[in-house]
Design a protein around this motif. Structure first.
Motif: not given
Lengths: 165, 421
Positions: A32-33, A35-36, A39-40, A45-46, A48, A50-51, A53-54
């Motif tokens: 899957i990794l 695949l991503i 795709q990219n 960036d995978v 990257k 995290k922004p 957290r809320p």
């Protein structure tokens, strides 16, 4: 004795399979990794950071059961015509389907909307699906002739009781 | 500002498709498997439940009257039917909602700050909410906020966007401090030309670097007495949907100039250039155009004061009365920066007009009450039309006014259906 041996053999087999399970999961994850990444073209960036957290806990929303009734997708209100699933997949990731169903445009008009969303709102390249999406929108959400001002419509008649104010 | 610009330039096509790809729910599930972060997905998911998954009535959950009309649930865009706007002061549960992004996660008044910056301030300054409340005098005004796209649904050819009918307007009572007092305290230079707000809402893409909307007004409008940094609505806290805990409130101009979840105001030495200041957003052609025509971006001008308009808020359209009965009608009229000098009504499709009684506004930039007692000559189907005229002598058109690409400023006369039986 013989029976017990067979049983032990079977358990071993099960155990052996069980042992391979983590490796199996790892293999799936890696594909899957991959695949991503494919795709990219951009693996960094995978990973990257995290922004922030809320503070509110993330709600887990159960996936709804889809259903089509009277030619309409009950979940989104989209007309269930050719291509509607493509529209749902690409358009409702960001905004409500209501933004589609309340609008009426020609094919060119819808194309402009897509271009605007790509230029300013972060919509991705739709590739060859764009034609399918445009066909669907132009057919099912086309402008209606309504003149300079439409007659009053959907009037819900009711008996007015005297009211003081 | 330059920071944002560089950010938006960094967003390349590849990034866009990656984000879209990652955001798809399929990948969200994959993310759980991998244990890798799905960029932005928590913002997108947690903040915005699509309608069908919400428990109970979403309008009720949002503190809204259940008779309001949801045009869009991501982001929230909710319109009020005209007959629910009958109150002199619009209550919070009947106020339309026009959000461009998702609600901010945190709206804690205790830690909230407002920063004033920009090219035309002597120095950047920040205030906590308490400092704002304690340092500056409080003022309350009733202010008309109307969405620039109110009435869009009537344009032909249709304009893109939320298809507002009549109810994207309210006139609530806001309490806060004057923006001019705060700007005086900060100190602005003679280069000040425009202000632009920034809020804490979240872009639909979930990207925390993307500003949802950042509009503003010329400095002369910003310095008007009624331009408030508001912390209270109708005597209570501002509801989250409407900008809690702090909102810029600019009466009489497109409601998009009244920035919600206000965290920063930039005093600019040029026309503010935040997202949705650029053509064709909240802009109309500089000259009349043929319906359906293409308009070049340089031929647009930014909408300023809203045009004269009125709504019949009583009775609800569809009233049936008996022959010989008189009908009391009432509503509100407003005219952007101007006041309304007369309201007339017609029951014969505009052939003849009669005067309605018109009250003065409670303060500048508030709407004005009109009332009339209507008599009908015989049984039949009628439409009652209301037409307001502003202090400069400009009236509402009876048909949809000049077409414009984005469907702004439809101030055609409001009509209700009445049957005398």
């Amino acid at each position: 004795m013989k029976k017990a041996n067979t049983h032990t053999g079977f358990s071993k087999l099960v155990y052996a399979v069980f042992l391979t399970l983590p490796a199996f999961i790892l293999a799936i994850s890696l594909s899957i990794l991959a695949l991503i990444t494919y795709q990219n073209n951009h693996i960094a960036d995978v990973f990257k950071p995290k922004p922030p957290r809320p503070a509110t806990p993330v709600l887990v929303i159960p996936e709804p059961v889809d259903g089509i009734r009277n030619g309409m997708d009950m979940r989104t209100g989209l007309i269930a015509d050719d291509g509607w699933e493509m529209v749902r997949a690409n358009c409702t990731a960001c905004h409500s389907a209501k933004l589609i169903t309340q609008n009426r445009q020609t094919r060119d008009g819808w194309k402009e909307v897509i271009a605007w969303m790509q230029e300013t709102q972060g919509l991705w390249d739709l590739g060859k699906n764009e034609d399918l999406i445009l066909d669907y929108l132009a057919k099912n959400y086309a402008p209606e002739a309504k003149g300079r001002r439409a007659r009053l419509q959907n009037i819900q008649w009711y008996v007015l009781k005297e009211s003081k104010n | 500002m330059s920071k944002e610009k560089s950010r938006s330039i960094e967003v390349k096509k590849g990034d866009i498709s990656r984000r879209g790809f990652l955001r798809n729910s399929v990948v969200a599930a994959m993310g759980t498997l991998i244990g890798a972060p799905i960029v932005f997905s928590e913002n997108v998911r947690a903040n915005m439940l699509p309608l069908p998954f919400q428990q109970g009535d979403p309008l009720k959950e949002l503190g809204k009257d259940p008779a309001l009309i949801v045009l869009n649930d991501k982001p929230w865009n909710i319109e009020t039917p005209p007959h629910l706007l009958d109150d002199e002061i619009t209550p919070a549960d009947k106020m339309f909602v026009r959000n461009n992004g998702l609600l901010p996660m945190e709206t804690d008044a205790g830690s909230w700050t407002l920063t004033i910056d920009g090219e035309a301030v002597r120095e950047k300054k920040s205030y906590t909410l308490d400092e704002l409340k304690n340092k500056f005098k409080h003022y309350s005004y009733q202010l008309v906020l109307e969405c620039g796209g109110n009435g869009r649904a009537e344009f032909n050819p249709p304009a893109k966007g939320n298809q507002w009918q009549w109810g994207a307007v309210h006139c609530a009572r806001w309490t806060g401090v004057r923006l001019k007092d705060v700007l005086n305290d900060v100190g602005i230079t003679d280069q000040a030309k425009y202000i632009g707000y920034y809020g804490k809402d979240i872009h639909l893409s979930g990207n925390p670097d993307k500003v949802v909307i950042s509009r503003g007004v010329p400095i002369h409008k910003a310095l008007e007495e009624e331009t408030l940094i508001a912390f209270s609505l109708n005597g209570g806290p501002i509801p989250k949907l409407h900008g809690r805990p702090l909102r810029l409130v600019v009466g009489g101009w497109p409601a998009s100039t009244s920035g919600k979840w206000l965290s920063r105001i930039s005093v600019r030495d040029r026309v503010h250039d935040g997202p949705k200041m650029e053509a064709p957003s909240y802009s109309v052609p500089k000259f009349p155009v043929e319906p359906g025509s293409k308009v070049r971006h340089e031929d647009f001008k930014i909408i300023e004061s809203m045009p004269v308009k009125s709504l019949i808020t009583y009775p609800k359209s569809g009233a049936m009365i008996s022959e010989g009965e008189k009908l009391e009608i009432r509503g509100h009229a407003w005219a952007g920066d101007r006041s309304v000098k007369r309201v007339q009504y017609s029951i014969d499709f505009g052939a003849t007009w009669k005067e309605a009684r018109l009250s003065p506004p409670p303060n500048r930039l508030a709407w004005q009450r009109f009332r009339a007692t209507v008599e009908f000559p015989q049984k039949g189907y009628y439409e009652v039309w209301a037409k307001a005229t502003d202090s400069a002598g400009v009236s509402q058109p009876m048909v949809v006014p000049g077409w414009n690409p984005k469907g702004y400023l439809n101030n055609a006369t409001h009509r209700i259906a009445v049957k005398v039986v």
